[in-house]
Design a protein around this motif. Structure first.
Motif, mmCIF file in Angstrom:
data_model
loop_
_atom_site.group_PDB
_atom_site.id
_atom_site.type_symbol
_atom_site.label_atom_id
_atom_site.label_comp_id
_atom_site.label_asym_id
_atom_site.label_seq_id
_atom_site.Cartn_x
_atom_site.Cartn_y
_atom_site.Cartn_z
ATOM 1 N N LYS A 1 0.833 -1.200 0.000
ATOM 2 C CA LYS A 1 0.000 0.000 0.000
ATOM 3 C C LYS A 1 0.871 1.255 0.000
ATOM 4 C CE LYS A 1 -4.066 -1.964 2.326
ATOM 5 N NZ LYS A 1 -4.862 -1.963 3.581
ATOM 6 N N LYS A 2 1.923 1.227 0.818
ATOM 7 C CA LYS A 2 2.820 2.373 0.876
ATOM 8 C C LYS A 2 3.574 2.555 -0.439
ATOM 9 C CE LYS A 2 5.096 3.469 4.591
ATOM 10 N NZ LYS A 2 4.372 4.684 5.021
ATOM 11 N N ILE A 3 4.026 1.452 -1.023
ATOM 12 C CA ILE A 3 4.748 1.535 -2.295
ATOM 13 C C ILE A 3 3.846 2.091 -3.389
ATOM 14 C CG2 ILE A 3 5.786 0.148 -4.135
ATOM 15 C CD1 ILE A 3 6.835 -1.716 -1.839
ATOM 16 N N LEU A 4 2.618 1.600 -3.457
ATOM 17 C CA LEU A 4 1.679 2.060 -4.473
ATOM 18 C C LEU A 4 1.334 3.538 -4.288
ATOM 19 C CD1 LEU A 4 -0.550 -1.111 -4.462
ATOM 20 C CD2 LEU A 4 0.624 -0.229 -6.481
ATOM 21 N N ALA A 5 1.451 4.019 -3.053
ATOM 22 C CA ALA A 5 1.180 5.427 -2.765
ATOM 23 C C ALA A 5 2.426 6.291 -2.934
ATOM 24 C CB ALA A 5 0.638 5.566 -1.343
ATOM 25 N N GLY A 6 3.536 5.662 -3.399
ATOM 26 C CA GLY A 6 4.773 6.406 -3.592
ATOM 27 C C GLY A 6 5.547 6.645 -2.316
ATOM 28 N N GLU A 7 5.267 5.832 -1.285
ATOM 29 C CA GLU A 7 5.897 6.010 0.026
ATOM 30 C C GLU A 7 6.738 4.799 0.426
ATOM 31 O OE1 GLU A 7 2.639 6.715 2.623
ATOM 32 O OE2 GLU A 7 2.009 8.565 1.610
ATOM 33 N N GLY A 8 7.243 4.064 -0.562
ATOM 34 C CA GLY A 8 8.033 2.875 -0.261
ATOM 35 C C GLY A 8 9.421 3.215 0.237
ATOM 36 N N TYR A 9 10.107 2.189 0.753
ATOM 37 C CA TYR A 9 11.475 2.363 1.243
ATOM 38 C C TYR A 9 12.453 2.066 0.110
ATOM 39 C CZ TYR A 9 9.177 2.345 5.777
ATOM 40 O OH TYR A 9 8.366 2.650 6.837
ATOM 41 N N GLY A 10 13.276 3.063 -0.196
ATOM 42 C CA GLY A 10 14.205 2.943 -1.310
ATOM 43 C C GLY A 10 15.617 2.608 -0.884
ATOM 44 N N LEU A 11 16.547 2.856 -1.787
ATOM 45 C CA LEU A 11 17.936 2.444 -1.579
ATOM 46 C C LEU A 11 18.597 3.151 -0.403
ATOM 47 C CD1 LEU A 11 19.129 2.319 -5.300
ATOM 48 C CD2 LEU A 11 18.559 0.382 -3.816
ATOM 49 N N GLU A 12 18.332 4.426 -0.221
ATOM 50 C CA GLU A 12 18.971 5.169 0.868
ATOM 51 C C GLU A 12 18.543 4.626 2.228
ATOM 52 O OE1 GLU A 12 21.421 7.473 1.269
ATOM 53 O OE2 GLU A 12 21.787 6.884 -0.807
ATOM 54 N N GLU A 13 17.257 4.273 2.338
ATOM 55 C CA GLU A 13 16.749 3.756 3.616
ATOM 56 C C GLU A 13 17.388 2.427 3.988
ATOM 57 O OE1 GLU A 13 13.400 6.488 2.257
ATOM 58 O OE2 GLU A 13 14.756 5.068 1.315
ATOM 59 N N VAL A 14 17.699 1.611 3.002
ATOM 60 C CA VAL A 14 18.161 0.255 3.283
ATOM 61 C C VAL A 14 19.679 0.143 3.389
ATOM 62 C CG1 VAL A 14 18.453 -0.602 0.915
ATOM 63 C CG2 VAL A 14 17.584 -2.135 2.681
ATOM 64 N N LYS A 15 20.382 1.189 3.007
ATOM 65 C CA LYS A 15 21.844 1.095 2.890
ATOM 66 C C LYS A 15 22.523 0.792 4.225
ATOM 67 C CE LYS A 15 25.772 3.301 0.640
ATOM 68 N NZ LYS A 15 26.243 4.447 -0.168
ATOM 69 N N LYS A 16 22.040 1.369 5.319
ATOM 70 C CA LYS A 16 22.675 1.151 6.621
ATOM 71 C C LYS A 16 22.700 -0.332 6.994
ATOM 72 C CE LYS A 16 21.572 5.610 8.799
ATOM 73 N NZ LYS A 16 20.823 6.256 9.911
ATOM 74 N N SER A 17 21.584 -1.003 6.803
ATOM 75 C CA SER A 17 21.505 -2.415 7.195
ATOM 76 C C SER A 17 22.403 -3.284 6.325
ATOM 77 C CB SER A 17 20.058 -2.917 7.129
ATOM 78 O OG SER A 17 19.534 -2.820 5.819
ATOM 79 N N ILE A 18 22.553 -2.936 5.051
ATOM 80 C CA ILE A 18 23.441 -3.697 4.170
ATOM 81 C C ILE A 18 24.899 -3.498 4.594
ATOM 82 C CG2 ILE A 18 24.228 -4.017 1.798
ATOM 83 C CD1 ILE A 18 21.367 -5.021 2.393
ATOM 84 N N GLU A 19 25.251 -2.292 5.003
ATOM 85 C CA GLU A 19 26.605 -2.043 5.512
ATOM 86 C C GLU A 19 26.863 -2.825 6.799
ATOM 87 O OE1 GLU A 19 26.515 2.183 5.829
ATOM 88 O OE2 GLU A 19 27.254 2.503 3.775
ATOM 89 N N ILE A 20 25.837 -2.913 7.661
ATOM 90 C CA ILE A 20 25.991 -3.655 8.922
ATOM 91 C C ILE A 20 26.277 -5.121 8.652
ATOM 92 C CG2 ILE A 20 24.761 -4.500 10.967
ATOM 93 C CD1 ILE A 20 23.311 -1.779 11.039
ATOM 94 N N VAL A 21 25.473 -5.760 7.807
ATOM 95 C CA VAL A 21 25.657 -7.201 7.581
ATOM 96 C C VAL A 21 26.935 -7.480 6.802
ATOM 97 C CG1 VAL A 21 23.216 -7.811 7.791
ATOM 98 C CG2 VAL A 21 24.119 -7.159 5.552
ATOM 99 N N TYR A 22 27.324 -6.569 5.915
ATOM 100 C CA TYR A 22 28.594 -6.738 5.207
ATOM 101 C C TYR A 22 29.756 -6.739 6.201
ATOM 102 C CZ TYR A 22 32.683 -5.753 2.366
ATOM 103 O OH TYR A 22 33.937 -5.806 1.795
ATOM 104 N N ASN A 23 29.736 -5.819 7.144
ATOM 105 C CA ASN A 23 30.811 -5.742 8.139
ATOM 106 C C ASN A 23 30.784 -6.932 9.091
ATOM 107 O OD1 ASN A 23 31.991 -3.346 7.206
ATOM 108 N ND2 ASN A 23 30.486 -2.097 8.273
ATOM 109 N N ILE A 24 29.612 -7.408 9.442
ATOM 110 C CA ILE A 24 29.520 -8.618 10.272
ATOM 111 C C ILE A 24 30.164 -9.793 9.547
ATOM 112 C CG2 ILE A 24 27.907 -10.347 11.201
ATOM 113 C CD1 ILE A 24 26.037 -8.013 11.901
ATOM 114 N N ARG A 25 29.971 -9.841 8.257
ATOM 115 C CA ARG A 25 30.507 -10.929 7.433
ATOM 116 C C ARG A 25 32.029 -10.838 7.302
ATOM 117 N NH1 ARG A 25 26.850 -10.213 3.635
ATOM 118 N NH2 ARG A 25 28.158 -9.272 2.031
ATOM 119 N N ASN A 26 32.574 -9.643 7.444
ATOM 120 C CA ASN A 26 33.990 -9.449 7.133
ATOM 121 C C ASN A 26 34.857 -8.988 8.300
ATOM 122 O OD1 ASN A 26 34.311 -9.752 3.990
ATOM 123 N ND2 ASN A 26 32.400 -8.636 4.288
ATOM 124 N N ASN A 27 34.260 -8.491 9.367
ATOM 125 C CA ASN A 27 35.061 -8.062 10.515
ATOM 126 C C ASN A 27 35.726 -9.257 11.193
ATOM 127 O OD1 ASN A 27 34.296 -5.466 10.050
ATOM 128 N ND2 ASN A 27 32.989 -5.248 11.853
#
Length: 310
Positions: free
Chosen positions: A271-297
């Motif tokens: 519903k949010k995506i169809l209304a133009g209120e979805g979560y895009g790349l900027e919103e998700v970037k932090k979590s991808i950085e976290i799991v990448y560092n967990i994988r490599n630290n």
């Protein structure tokens, strides 16, 4: 009514997307999966065309475009390592991409997708359903209102038992799934960064194929976390009830109740995506950085460890 295609129709999460498309009064015109056990589609879109080969699916999408039938959205429920490619395909076809988490495995994949998104007519959205969960929304509101000077102390524990099939599937291959923290933990890390701010420290105390544990410090919280798919890690009281999943988040010693309320969150996300209120790349970037560092630290023996490791 918008036209959807779905890639990964035989996957575990696909029925939630099919339901969301139907519940938002839209139409599925095509679906793809190399496995053909997709009988559940009859409950949602029995007239959708189905393909087991990407080439024929792609040709069909091109064909309908030339016949002036629009493809508005592509829902992506494929294995993690394929998300990047399938998002690109959706954008090339002028559609909006709706991709399951993790949206990609590495931070630089997000940067590349951002460039392609700018060049296309489409947009990239991901599913971050915990941000829509009532208990999580209440926690975020509480944190904002309290405006504490001291950091919150949080213990995150998630054990979701998996059988021997897990190691044989793509999920057991770190190069395809991103490993345990990425595969079952990324939405928790997103939720934590959404509520408590930027990461200041990311320490790893345990990283095995079936479990991982560490310490994350955010601007407003100190988090000890433990993730596992090993049923032997379940607390005894959970085993006695013959339950195979244990999910717990304590905030300053107080248990956060969020065991219920998940069933409609994909529909709410749509519903949010169809209304133009979805979560895009900027919103998700932090979590991808976290799991990448967990994988490599590097793994540390010292530091603030989760109680399950003490």
């Amino acid at each position: 009514m918008k036209n959807f295609a779905l890639i990964g129709a035989a996957g575990y999460i696909a029925p939630r997307h099919l339901k969301a498309i139907k519940d938002t009064n839209n139409n599925l015109i095509a679906a793809l999966d190399k496995f053909d056990s997709v009988g559940m589609m009859d409950s949602y879109f029995p007239n959708a065309d189905f393909f087991v080969e990407f080439e024929r699916f792609d040709r069909y999408i091109e064909k309908i475009k030339r016949n002036h039938i629009s493809l508005d959205y592509v829902s992506i429920c494929t294995p993690n390592y394929l998300h990047d490619s399938h998002i690109r395909m959706a954008l090339r076809r002028g559609a909006v991409a709706i991709c399951e988490k993790p949206i990609v495995l590495n931070p630089w994949n997000i940067d590349a997708l951002a460039d392609i998104e700018k060049e296309s007519q489409g947009k990239i959205n991901t599913i971050l359903q915990l941000r829509l969960h009532e208990s999580i929304l209440q926690l975020k509101e509480k944190v904002v209102l309290q405006n504490k000077k001291e950091k919150y102390d949080i213990d995150l524990t998630y054990i979701t038992s998996r059988g021997k099939w897990y190691d044989i599937s793509w999920k057991g291959d770190e190069s395809k799934s991103g490993g345990i923290a990425t595969n079952i933990g990324v939405h928790f890390y997103d939720m934590l960064s959404w509520i408590f701010g930027d990461v200041q420290e990311n320490l790893v105390h345990l990283r095995e194929k079936h479990k991982a544990s560490g310490y994350l410090e955010f601007e407003n919280a100190r988090v000890r976390w433990f993730l596992s798919i090993d049923e032997n890690d379940l607390p005894n009281n959970v085993k006695e009830k013959q339950q195979r999943t244990f999910r717990s988040i304590t905030v300053d010693g107080e248990e956060l109740e969020f065991s219920k309320g998940f069933t409609e969150l994909h529909t709410e996300s749509y519903k949010k995506i169809l209304a133009g209120e979805g979560y895009g790349l900027e919103e998700v970037k932090k979590s991808i950085e976290i799991v990448y560092n967990i994988r490599n630290n590097k793994i540390l023996k010292t530091g603030e460890k989760h109680p399950f490791l003490i």
